[in-house]
Design an enzyme around this catalytic site. Structure first.
Site, PDB file in Angstrom:
ATOM      1  CE  LYS A  24      15.522 -23.455 -10.414  1.00  0.00           C
ATOM      2  NZ  LYS A  24      15.517 -22.791 -11.602  1.00  0.00           N
ATOM      3  CG  ASN A  25      13.533 -19.418 -10.404  1.00  0.00           C
ATOM      4  OD1 ASN A  25      14.721 -20.448 -11.332  1.00  0.00           O
ATOM      5  ND2 ASN A  25      12.543 -20.152 -10.619  1.00  0.00           N
ATOM      6  CB  CYS A 120      12.033 -28.312 -16.893  1.00  0.00           C
ATOM      7  SG  CYS A 120      13.080 -28.306 -15.065  1.00  0.00           S
ATOM      8  NE  ARG A 125      10.341 -23.620 -19.495  1.00  0.00           N
ATOM      9  CZ  ARG A 125      11.329 -23.453 -18.433  1.00  0.00           C
ATOM     10  NH1 ARG A 125      11.581 -24.649 -18.684  1.00  0.00           N
ATOM     11  NH2 ARG A 125      11.362 -22.406 -17.988  1.00  0.00           N
ATOM     12  CG  ASP A 307       8.358 -22.676 -10.363  1.00  0.00           C
ATOM     13  OD1 ASP A 307       9.417 -21.874 -10.289  1.00  0.00           O
ATOM     14  OD2 ASP A 307       7.654 -23.058 -11.499  1.00  0.00           O
ATOM     15  CB  ILE A 329       2.138 -21.164 -15.440  1.00  0.00           C
ATOM     16  CG1 ILE A 329       1.925 -20.310 -15.168  1.00  0.00           C
ATOM     17  CG2 ILE A 329       3.553 -20.482 -16.320  1.00  0.00           C
ATOM     18  CD1 ILE A 329       1.584 -18.834 -15.515  1.00  0.00           C
ATOM     19  NE  ARG A 399      18.592 -27.315 -13.944  1.00  0.00           N
ATOM     20  CZ  ARG A 399      17.335 -27.331 -14.051  1.00  0.00           C
ATOM     21  NH1 ARG A 399      16.616 -28.082 -14.616  1.00  0.00           N
ATOM     22  NH2 ARG A 399      16.912 -25.798 -14.247  1.00  0.00           N
TER      23      ARG A 399
HETATM   24  C1  EPZ Z   1      10.526 -18.808 -14.720  1.00  0.00           C
HETATM   25  O1  EPZ Z   1      10.824 -19.574 -16.711  1.00  0.00           O
HETATM   26  C2  EPZ Z   1      10.967 -19.610 -13.913  1.00  0.00           C
HETATM   27  N1  EPZ Z   1      12.493 -20.103 -14.521  1.00  0.00           N
HETATM   28  C3  EPZ Z   1      10.546 -21.359 -13.536  1.00  0.00           C
HETATM   29  O2  EPZ Z   1      11.163 -21.946 -12.890  1.00  0.00           O
HETATM   30  C4  EPZ Z   1       9.006 -21.156 -13.935  1.00  0.00           C
HETATM   31  O3  EPZ Z   1       8.106 -21.832 -13.778  1.00  0.00           O
HETATM   32  C5  EPZ Z   1       8.135 -19.661 -14.684  1.00  0.00           C
HETATM   33  O4  EPZ Z   1       9.302 -18.486 -14.717  1.00  0.00           O
HETATM   34  C6  EPZ Z   1       7.208 -18.571 -14.494  1.00  0.00           C
HETATM   35  O5  EPZ Z   1       7.111 -18.371 -13.123  1.00  0.00           O
HETATM   36  C7  EPZ Z   1      13.523 -19.066 -13.789  1.00  0.00           C
HETATM   37  O6  EPZ Z   1      13.779 -17.894 -13.175  1.00  0.00           O
HETATM   38  C8  EPZ Z   1      15.203 -19.952 -14.758  1.00  0.00           C
HETATM   39  P1  EPZ Z   1       7.638 -17.594 -18.078  1.00  0.00           P
HETATM   40  P2  EPZ Z   1      10.659 -18.556 -17.244  1.00  0.00           P
HETATM   41  O7  EPZ Z   1       8.930 -17.127 -19.408  1.00  0.00           O
HETATM   42  O8  EPZ Z   1      10.823 -17.427 -17.360  1.00  0.00           O
HETATM   43  C9  EPZ Z   1       5.706 -18.932 -22.387  1.00  0.00           C
HETATM   44  C10 EPZ Z   1      12.028 -23.669 -12.096  1.00  0.00           C
HETATM   45  O9  EPZ Z   1      11.059 -24.920 -11.732  1.00  0.00           O
HETATM   46  N2  EPZ Z   1       6.235 -17.297 -22.498  1.00  0.00           N
HETATM   47  O10 EPZ Z   1       7.348 -17.096 -17.492  1.00  0.00           O
HETATM   48  O11 EPZ Z   1      10.775 -19.520 -18.755  1.00  0.00           O
HETATM   49  C11 EPZ Z   1       6.130 -19.715 -21.726  1.00  0.00           C
HETATM   50  O12 EPZ Z   1       6.067 -21.048 -22.218  1.00  0.00           O
HETATM   51  C12 EPZ Z   1      11.280 -23.244 -12.908  1.00  0.00           C
HETATM   52  O13 EPZ Z   1      12.624 -23.295 -10.967  1.00  0.00           O
HETATM   53  C13 EPZ Z   1       6.128 -17.451 -23.798  1.00  0.00           C
HETATM   54  O14 EPZ Z   1       5.182 -17.337 -24.451  1.00  0.00           O
HETATM   55  O15 EPZ Z   1       8.551 -18.918 -18.050  1.00  0.00           O
HETATM   56  C14 EPZ Z   1       5.009 -20.376 -20.260  1.00  0.00           C
HETATM   57  O16 EPZ Z   1       4.033 -20.809 -20.620  1.00  0.00           O
HETATM   58  C15 EPZ Z   1      10.547 -23.859 -14.076  1.00  0.00           C
HETATM   59  N3  EPZ Z   1       6.716 -16.782 -24.977  1.00  0.00           N
HETATM   60  C16 EPZ Z   1       5.081 -18.607 -20.154  1.00  0.00           C
HETATM   61  O17 EPZ Z   1       4.942 -17.605 -20.775  1.00  0.00           O
HETATM   62  C17 EPZ Z   1       7.608 -15.800 -24.007  1.00  0.00           C
HETATM   63  O18 EPZ Z   1       8.965 -14.982 -24.374  1.00  0.00           O
HETATM   64  C18 EPZ Z   1       5.656 -18.347 -18.750  1.00  0.00           C
HETATM   65  O19 EPZ Z   1       6.638 -18.534 -18.936  1.00  0.00           O
HETATM   66  C19 EPZ Z   1       8.383 -16.585 -23.144  1.00  0.00           C
HETATM   67  C20 EPZ Z   1       7.706 -17.311 -22.112  1.00  0.00           C
END
Ligand code: EPZ
Length: 426
Positions: A24-25, A120, A125, A307, A329, A399
């Site tokens: 998916k991702n 989610c 985020r 995840d 995370i 999803r």
């Molecule tokens: C991706 O989310 C995945 N989603 C998530 O999977 C996964 O949990 C996550 O990466 C971590 O591996 C998709 O790929 C669509 P991050 P993403 O940016 O990109 C903070 C699932 O269940 N952050 O790595 O949103 C953020 O709040 C989903 O398949 C900032 O602060 O994750 C988080 O605390 C859920 N500022 C941490 O970093 C930013 O600009 C990691 O977020 C971006 C992120």
């Protein structure tokens, strides 16, 4: 409110062979990347899930000619007719990864107007790192009224992420692939789907080096050509199936996976006393004895994936002893534990730490999925529990897991759907 609920009668060991679908991702990053191409792309092994179908709608609304054969898991994208750079909020809020359209449209036409993403509810985020990357590559970015307005010719530059972000890394790669000059991403995420996106971009003629390490170097190319590409299998679905096999004390072989992507989970399952056998593109999970309690701390790849924290915590409710789960995370990723209390789970939650007491039995109960992986955790708990579990809002699960009910049923699970009526418990 979903019009149906899932019914699971637990206590049955899962046995047999199954397969994992495309990731998916990775798919939600590769599909928008096709907008960077001068001609059509074909992408194979895409999972037939809601998030992929939402992206088909979004690309078509931009003007792309998109055909998706869910059964064949093949998508053809011809970006040549794309005439817009606007993705309204009612579209963008349908999924998290809609924000990749910002990077892809900036890379394609130096302009993007995209509504805030959905996805989610597992924490704040924010997108500050994404916007920081776009600005470092020359974009003027305004965050106003629930929309991101970005425009400017992409110029190579250095981006130092203040924190490791999968989405931020992917968005920066999309914006930089056709930029004028070289871009270096420092403190980049290293997930398998980052590498998969880099491989797709390079198959289109891009020059992306270092994906999978914390420093990615991108030499912008004026033109990218079409490509026929196959996305990698889903790391998180593989892990969820491994956990379900262990949780039901079954014996399951999962085909079409990449064992090296699963190392953090495999190590934890082995530590618990679960038997895990790795083959070239398959993993067999068996339980021959009780499970030892273990401690989990989620980390960016190659650490234990956030995840998988939720499905894993369902398994830990039946371990011999207390387990500690630390979620580093996301700020709000324990809601499933509150639902599992209704099934007899004994958990204490202290900020980002959960203490899960190993109990002898879980009991079926009506529970509600609050996000995708919380739903997966409740499915695992339902498969373990004595009696029947009703899972409300199962749409979340759809999803991210392709045909999950059929896959589990083929392994012996008793799982079905039922309409939700006024008499229902939730
Ligand atoms: C991706 O989310 C995945 N989603 C998530 O999977 C996964 O949990 C996550 O990466 C971590 O591996 C998709 O790929 C669509 P991050 P993403 O940016 O990109 C903070 C699932 O269940 N952050 O790595 O949103 C953020 O709040 C989903 O398949 C900032 O602060 O994750 C988080 O605390 C859920 N500022 C941490 O970093 C930013 O600009 C990691 O977020 C971006 C992120």
């Amino acid at each position: 409110m979903d019009s149906y609920k899932l019914l699971i009668t637990g206590g049955i060991p899962l046995t047999g062979e199954t397969y994992v679908s495309g990731g998916k991702n990775t798919s939600v990053a590769v599909i928008p990347a096709a907008l960077l191409s001068d001609d059509p792309c074909t992408i194979d092994n895409l999972p037939d899930i809601e998030d992929v179908r939402v992206l088909v709608d979004i690309l078509r609304a931009l003007g792309a000619d998109v055909s998706f054969d869910g059964a064949a898991r093949r998508m053809r994208i011809d970006p040549r007719p794309v005439s817009s750079y606007q993705v309204p909020y009612k579209q963008s809020q349908r999924m998290r990864a809609s924000y990749y359209l910002i990077g892809a449209l900036l890379g394609r036409c130096s302009h993007a107007e995209v509504g805030y993403p959905g996805g989610c509810a597992i924490g704040n985020r924010p997108m500050d790192q994404h916007l920081k990357a776009f600005r470092a590559l020359g974009a003027e970015v305004e965050d106003k009224g629930g929309m991101i307005y970005a425009h400017g010719k992409m110029m190579g530059g250095d981006v130092f992420f203040d924190k490791i972000t999968v989405g931020g890394t992917i968005n920066a790669m999309l914006a930089a692939a056709k930029a004028e000059g070289t871009t270096i991403l420092f403190n980049a995420a290293k997930e398998p789907h980052i590498v998969d996106l880099a491989n797709f971009l390079n198959s289109m003629g891009a020059k992306v080096k270092g994906a999978g390490t914390d420093t990615i170097r991108i030499t912008g190319q004026k033109h990218l050509h079409g490509s026929n590409y196959t996305v990698i299998p889903d790391q998180i679905e593989t892990g969820t199936l491994m956990i379900a096999a262990a949780a039901t004390r079954g014996d399951v072989t999962i085909h079409g996976c990449i064992p090296t992507h699963m190392e953090a989970l495999t190590a934890k399952l082995l530590e618990m006393g679960v038997q895990v056998t790795e083959m070239d593109d398959a993993i067999r999970v068996r339980t021959v004895r009780g499970h030892r309690a273990v401690n989990i701390k989620t980390q960016e790849y190659p650490g234990f994936p956030t995840d998988l924290q939720q499905p894993m915590s369902a398994l830990l409710t039946r371990a011999n002893g207390d387990s500690i789960v630390i979620e580093t995370i996301f700020e709000s990723r324990f809601k499933h534990l509150m639902e599992m209390r209704r099934m007899g789970a004994r958990v204490q939650i202290l900020d980002q730490t959960a203490i899960i007491e190993g109990v002898t039995e879980l009991y079926g109960a009506p529970v509600t999925a609050t996000d995708l992986r919380a739903g997966a955790a409740l499915v695992v708990a339902g498969l373990m529990a004595k009696g029947t579990t009703e899972i409300y809002e199962p749409g979340f699960i759809e999803r991210g897991y392709e045909h999950i009910e059929e896959k589990l049923r083929a392994l012996g699970a008793v799982i079905s759907r039922a309409p939700v009526g006024d008499h229902d418990a939730r």
